[in-house]
Every structure is written in structure tokens, then in C-alpha cells.
Write an enzyme that holds these catalytic residues in place. Sequence first.
Site, PDB file in Angstrom:
ATOM      1  CG  HIS A 234      -3.767  -1.648  -2.135  1.00 42.91           C
ATOM      2  ND1 HIS A 234      -4.938  -2.366  -2.286  1.00 42.91           N
ATOM      3  CD2 HIS A 234      -4.310  -0.811  -0.853  1.00 42.91           C
ATOM      4  CE1 HIS A 234      -6.234  -1.822  -1.575  1.00 42.91           C
ATOM      5  NE2 HIS A 234      -5.569  -0.932  -0.796  1.00 42.91           N
TER       6      HIS A 234
ATOM      7  CB  SER B 114      -0.919  -0.065   1.195  1.00 44.52           C
ATOM      8  OG  SER B 114      -1.503   1.376   1.242  1.00 44.52           O
TER       9      SER B 114
ATOM     10  CG  MET C 132     -12.087  -2.778   4.006  1.00 39.99           C
ATOM     11  SD  MET C 132     -10.103  -2.393   3.602  1.00 39.99           S
ATOM     12  CE  MET C 132      -9.524  -1.635   4.800  1.00 39.99           C
TER      13      MET C 132
ATOM     14  CG  MET D  95     -11.466   3.220   1.212  1.00 42.70           C
ATOM     15  SD  MET D  95      -9.831   3.365   2.342  1.00 42.70           S
ATOM     16  CE  MET D  95      -8.605   3.601   1.193  1.00 42.70           C
TER      17      MET D  95
ATOM     18  CG  HIS E 257      -9.240   0.390  -1.165  1.00 45.05           C
ATOM     19  ND1 HIS E 257      -8.763  -0.014   0.198  1.00 45.05           N
ATOM     20  CD2 HIS E 257     -10.610   0.130  -1.029  1.00 45.05           C
ATOM     21  CE1 HIS E 257      -9.538  -0.114   0.949  1.00 45.05           C
ATOM     22  NE2 HIS E 257     -10.915   0.139   0.350  1.00 45.05           N
TER      23      HIS E 257
ATOM     24  CG  MET F 290      -8.354   7.186   2.249  1.00 43.65           C
ATOM     25  SD  MET F 290      -7.463   7.142   3.470  1.00 43.65           S
ATOM     26  CE  MET F 290      -6.475   5.404   3.590  1.00 43.65           C
TER      27      MET F 290
ATOM     28  CG  ASP G  97      -6.524  -2.923   2.514  1.00 45.71           C
ATOM     29  OD1 ASP G  97      -5.343  -2.705   3.161  1.00 45.71           O
ATOM     30  OD2 ASP G  97      -7.157  -1.994   2.101  1.00 45.71           O
TER      31      ASP G  97
ATOM     32  CG  ASP H 272      -5.118   2.506   0.518  1.00 45.40           C
ATOM     33  OD1 ASP H 272      -6.121   1.788   0.320  1.00 45.40           O
ATOM     34  OD2 ASP H 272      -3.993   2.102   0.988  1.00 45.40           O
TER      35      ASP H 272
END
Length: 218
Positions: free
Chosen positions: A32, A7, A135, A66, A64, A36, A173, A34
Site C-alpha cells: 500500500h 502501508s 477510510m 490522497m 492510494h 499525499m 485503511d 500512500d
Amino acid sequence: MIKVAPSLLAADYMRLGEEIRRVAEAGADYLHFDVMDGSFVPNISFGPELLRQAAACGLPVDAHLMIVNPEKYIDAFAKAGAEIITVHAEAATHLHRCLQQIRAAGCLAGVALNPATSPDCLRYVMGDFDLALVMTVNPGYGGQRLIPACIRKVGEVRSMLWEAGCDAIVEVDGGVNLATAPRLVEAGADMLVAGSALYGAEDAQSFIEALKGAEEQF
Ligand code: DX5
Ligand code: ZN
């Protein structure tokens, strides 16, 4: 073979290109990434432009999301070069439509489940996703401890996919390290995301080899 996705959240942001190449050379399978938004999760991270540059560093990107209203950004992340785009079941009002949108954009489609979300919602989109992301921490931050109850959910998702004859993979994750990985793999994980433990490891290559060897430890 277990796949490993470092990540980027845990990398040194002043040397991102180097940090990506380092884990690529160490044997990582995906990067990965992320995303957000400060709304679905409290933290804010990266956007499509950074993904475009990260994707040029040599690893396929596992995005990913979010974020709320993921349908607004799927095309931008696909265009930026993501190979996998995962949306949260809790954030996608029209999950089925989002998954279709991801595939139509030429990416593999993933569904992520927060720790308190039942895997049942996967039943109704079976065949419409390529990856289920379990998760094992509440999303938003790296460096948290894995929530033990989520290990059982990894097993439940794995069995649900087998029973349905679905060849989607199970990604895990949050809180993945050398102690938790064997339990997650035993429960049915195919792909492990590792942030703080991997980027904090003295030797990324032996860390990744150990994660991939988690299968032999049970
Ligand atoms: C958490 C992110 C994770 C995070 C994992 O919201 O989705 O990908 O970077 O970090 P570690 O491995 O440190 O738990
Ligand atoms: Zn993540």
C-alpha cells in the site's frame, strides 16, 4: 481469503527495499503506497519515482492517491508500475472520468471515501471501479485510532456492492490491528491495509497470518 496490504508509510525510510521485501516474504499481498500532497491532506509523502523503485521489489503496488486533481498524476503512477490506483471521491471533481482514465491506463480503479463521506456516491459509478476503499481514520497520518462509526460503513458498502451484483472488493485503511481486524472483516472487508501495527509488530509473518485469520474469529 483476506488480502493484506502493508502501508509503506510506516516503514523505515532508510531501508525501504529491505522493508518491502520483508513484508513480501511475510505473506503480504500488496504494497500500500500512500501519496499525499499537503493539500488534500496536511502531510506530504511519496511520488511516482519512489513507486517505480518500490514496484521493483516484488509486490504489486496499491497506490492510494490522497491528492487534489488526481487526473493530473494517474498516468504517471500507472506508468511507474501501480497495479491499483485509488482516488478520493472528495478530491476527484469528475470521479467517473478519473475511473475511466485509471482503467484506460491498464490499472484497477479504486474509489476512497473519507470517514464523513456517504457511500451513496458509489451508486452512480457502480461497475466503473474494482475496489472501494473505506477510510477508517481521517487520511493524512499513520498510527491513528480507528473511528468506530466507520465499521458500520464497511458493512453498508459491502451490502451495496452485493445488491448491485458488483464484484468490486472492499479495502479498509486506518487503525487496522489485531483487535480491530475481526470486526472489519465481519463487516465485509476483503482487504486490510496495515501500517504502524504491522511494521511495528515483532514478527510480521505471524501478524499477517493473524490478520488473514481474522475471518475465523467471529
Ligand atoms: C492514512 C493512510 C494509511 C496509513 C495507515 O492516511 O492512508 O494508509 O498508512 O496507517 P495505520 O495502519 O498506522 O493506521
Ligand atoms: Zn492509505
